[in-house]
Design an enzyme around this catalytic site. Structure first.
Site, short mmCIF file in Angstrom:
data_model
loop_
_atom_site.label_atom_id
_atom_site.label_comp_id
_atom_site.label_asym_id
_atom_site.label_seq_id
_atom_site.Cartn_x
_atom_site.Cartn_y
_atom_site.Cartn_z
N GLY A 15 0.77 -1.31 0.03
CA GLY A 15 -0.04 -0.03 0.00
C GLY A 15 0.76 1.27 0.02
N GLY B 54 2.81 3.82 1.44
CA GLY B 54 3.52 3.90 2.48
C GLY B 54 4.03 5.38 2.63
N ARG B 55 4.18 6.13 1.62
CA ARG B 55 4.63 7.44 1.43
C ARG B 55 4.15 8.17 0.42
NH1 ARG B 55 10.45 7.32 -1.59
NH2 ARG B 55 10.04 5.47 -2.66
N ASP C 82 9.51 5.82 7.01
CA ASP C 82 9.22 7.09 7.46
C ASP C 82 8.24 7.94 6.59
OD1 ASP C 82 10.89 7.68 5.31
OD2 ASP C 82 12.26 8.87 6.36
N ASP D 230 3.87 -4.61 -7.60
CA ASP D 230 3.33 -3.56 -7.26
C ASP D 230 3.84 -2.19 -7.72
OD1 ASP D 230 5.44 -4.47 -5.57
OD2 ASP D 230 5.52 -2.64 -4.61
P1 AMP Z 1 8.69 1.22 -3.81
O1 AMP Z 1 10.03 0.20 -3.55
O2 AMP Z 1 8.73 2.59 -3.62
O3 AMP Z 1 7.85 0.48 -4.92
O4 AMP Z 1 7.88 0.74 -2.46
C1 AMP Z 1 7.60 -0.44 -1.83
C2 AMP Z 1 6.62 -0.10 -0.70
O5 AMP Z 1 7.36 0.18 0.25
C3 AMP Z 1 5.40 0.61 -0.89
O6 AMP Z 1 4.41 0.12 -0.19
C4 AMP Z 1 5.88 1.66 -0.53
O7 AMP Z 1 4.78 2.68 -0.28
C5 AMP Z 1 6.63 1.40 0.46
N1 AMP Z 1 7.53 2.59 0.85
C6 AMP Z 1 8.67 2.80 0.22
N2 AMP Z 1 9.43 3.85 0.69
C7 AMP Z 1 8.95 4.19 1.91
C8 AMP Z 1 9.15 5.06 2.99
N3 AMP Z 1 10.20 5.71 2.94
N4 AMP Z 1 8.15 5.18 3.83
C9 AMP Z 1 7.03 4.34 4.13
N5 AMP Z 1 6.96 3.41 3.16
C10 AMP Z 1 7.73 3.17 2.13
MG MG Z 2 6.20 0.89 -5.58
#
Ligand code: AMP
Ligand code: MG
Length: 488
Positions: free
Chosen positions: A86, A88-89, A121, A248
């Site tokens: 989901g 997360g940021r 974060d 995702d």
């Molecule tokens: P990503 O690698 O950016 O595609 O992110 C994979 C998952 O990790 C997704 O659910 C993002 O929302 C979550 N995510 C990535 N970076 C952060 C962060 N700094 N804080 C919280 N959730 C994160």
């Molecule tokens: Mg992503």
């Protein structure tokens, strides 16, 4: 209303998302507003650049009509299933109907923690925001389906990574942010009703023609497969490596999404990997089509209960649909590569000619972008720029003889042929070493001039821009970047 929000995802049941409030940046500053995109969305760019606009772009105020939510999704990360990911940021501010009548999401990335942040974060560091802005806008300039960047701001906050970095937020625009992983979220819970609502939402929004089909969900599957096949082919034709093709990070609308440790390769090597987190090379350049099919297979699995109540029949339909990926991909891949070498009429034998060129390029560490661009000059009679890219220039000559014989059958005047080639072979890519230098300037010296300069040059990728010749240059051996970091 400054932004004419018209939200539909927030109307779906509550288990699809969580309502959140974006993080309020303490002292935001504007880096860039995308004025043409703002105009497309019916947003006054002047307003966006005003203090009131900056407050919205930095999470300080919630614009009228915005219903901020974090979307729930799941996903396979490097092959391992995570039932609960989901946003997360990222926070979806809402949707607007653009000038062409298309529904577009407006999302704030780096907008603080949400119920889906897990241990993260919720923040974004400046470097990855600048990279995503630049690369996504470059993809748009090439005509490759992609999410867009509406604005980038610094927040005034520090973000803790391996080092302390300036925080930033990106305002991202997408046809939607619905991912293969969104479908997996409901499938993993056995929530067939949720799946159906989601599928109907996606059909309505992205593939309305499927509604009138005999089996709308099968048609949806076919359409997503076709869109991804073409998308990945387009990536390969410009040397793009996404870096984190988790389910995702795959949009069901067929747009490039979630630019993390992505990069463009310089010299042609199908095994190229940049992402520091991809140690096994799962998402290497030449694996991307295979991985897209793997992800689409996961997508197909989620749709089985919608495609047919009888599982066996559903599986058969899904397999037939998935068998459409290879021909769609190959048609798109070889079709445009044929254009890249100056052919108009497609002949099945051209595949061997293209493969032979790529093999010689690999053996001779030839710069991918420059070679295709210089082939245009070869059409005009000057082989030297192309052949001198080869460690052994006779490897080019060996191919060029066959190529010229083939061009002779494809009747077109040289000037016209070259002009057509220049429209599919970009002169500029965001060279990884230059992207890193641009980020370093911004992060270390608050110098955004390289960002603005690259953004300007890369917005016209097919134009020769003699005063920007340095940006077309491949890295010197000591400038080569071995790894890119997600910065999450
Ligand atoms: P990503 O690698 O950016 O595609 O992110 C994979 C998952 O990790 C997704 O659910 C993002 O929302 C979550 N995510 C990535 N970076 C952060 C962060 N700094 N804080 C919280 N959730 C994160
Ligand atoms: Mg992503």
């Amino acid at each position: 209303m400054a932004i004419a929000f018209n939200n539909s995802y927030a109307r779906l049941p509550e288990r699809f998302f969580a309502s959140v409030r974006p993080l309020q940046s303490p002292s935001p500053a504007l880096i860039q507003v995308n004025e043409p995109l703002a105009a497309d969305l019916g947003i006054d760019a002047e307003w966006l650049m005003s203090p009131a606009g900056l407050d919205v772009l930095s999470g300080r105020t919630i614009a009228e009509g915005s219903e901020p939510i974090a979307q729930a999704y799941a996903g396979h990360q490097f092959g391992n299933f995570q039932p609960q990911l989901g946003d997360g940021r990222a926070v979806l501010l809402g949707e607007v109907i653009d000038r062409d009548g298309r529904r577009r999401d407006i999302q704030l990335k780096g907008a603080g923690i949400t119920p889906f942040s897990r241990s993260g974060d919720g923040r974004a560091a400046l470097g990855p925001v600048l990279r995503e802005y630049l690369v996504s806008e470059y993809m748009a300039a090439l005509g490759i389906p992609t999410t867009r960047a509406l604005a980038a701001v610094t927040t005034g906050d520090a973000v803790m990574r391996e080092e302390i970095l300036p925080g930033a937020m990106l305002t991202r625009v997408a046809s939607s942010h619905i991912r293969v992983g969104t479908f997996q979220f409901f499938a993993a819970r056995g929530d067939v009703e949720g799946l159906r609502l989601l599928a109907d939402h996606v059909i309505e929004r992205h593939y309305p023609a499927a509604k009138s089909g005999e089996n709308p969900y099968r048609t949806l599957l076919d359409a997503v497969i076709a869109a991804q096949a073409v998308l990945v082919a387009r990536w390969l034709q410009v040397g793009f490596i996404h870096g984190v093709m988790n389910t995702d990070n795959m949009s069901v609308a067929g747009e490039t999404i979630d630019y993390g440790p992505c990069a463009f390769m310089d010299h042609y090597d199908p095994a190229t990997v940049f992402s520091s987190i991809d140690r096994a090379g799962r998402y290497a350049y030449a694996n991307q089509a295979r991985i897209a099919l793997w992800n689409l297979t996961r997508f197909a699995e989620t749709l089985l209960p919608l495609i047919d109540a009888q599982q066996e029949a559903a599986v058969e339909q899904a397999q037939t649909a998935l068998s459409g990926f290879a021909p769609a991909f190959e048609g798109a891949y070889f079709g445009r590569f044929a254009e890249k070498i100056g052919l108009t009429e497609k002949d099945p034998d051209d595949r061997a000619l293209i493969d032979d060129l790529l093999k010689r390029m690999e053996e001779n560490q030839v710069d991918f972008t420059l070679l295709f661009r210089h082939l245009g000059q070869a059409v005009s009679g000057d082989d030297e720029p192309a052949r001198s890219l080869f460690v052994d220039p006779t490897a080019f000559d060996g191919w060029a003889g066959e190529w010229r014989a083939r061009l002779a059958q494809d009747g077109r005047e040289a000037g016209e042929r070259r002009a057509a080639m220049d429209r599919v072979n970009p002169a500029f890519i965001p060279r990884n070493h230059q992207v890193e230098a641009m980020i370093a300037a911004a992060v270390q010296r608050e110098d955004f001039a390289p960002f603005h300069r690259m953004l300007d040059v890369l917005s016209r990728p097919y134009d020769d821009q003699p005063d920007a010749a340095a940006l077309a240059e491949p890295p010197q051996p000591h400038e080569r970047i071995a790894a890119t970091f997600c910065g999450t």
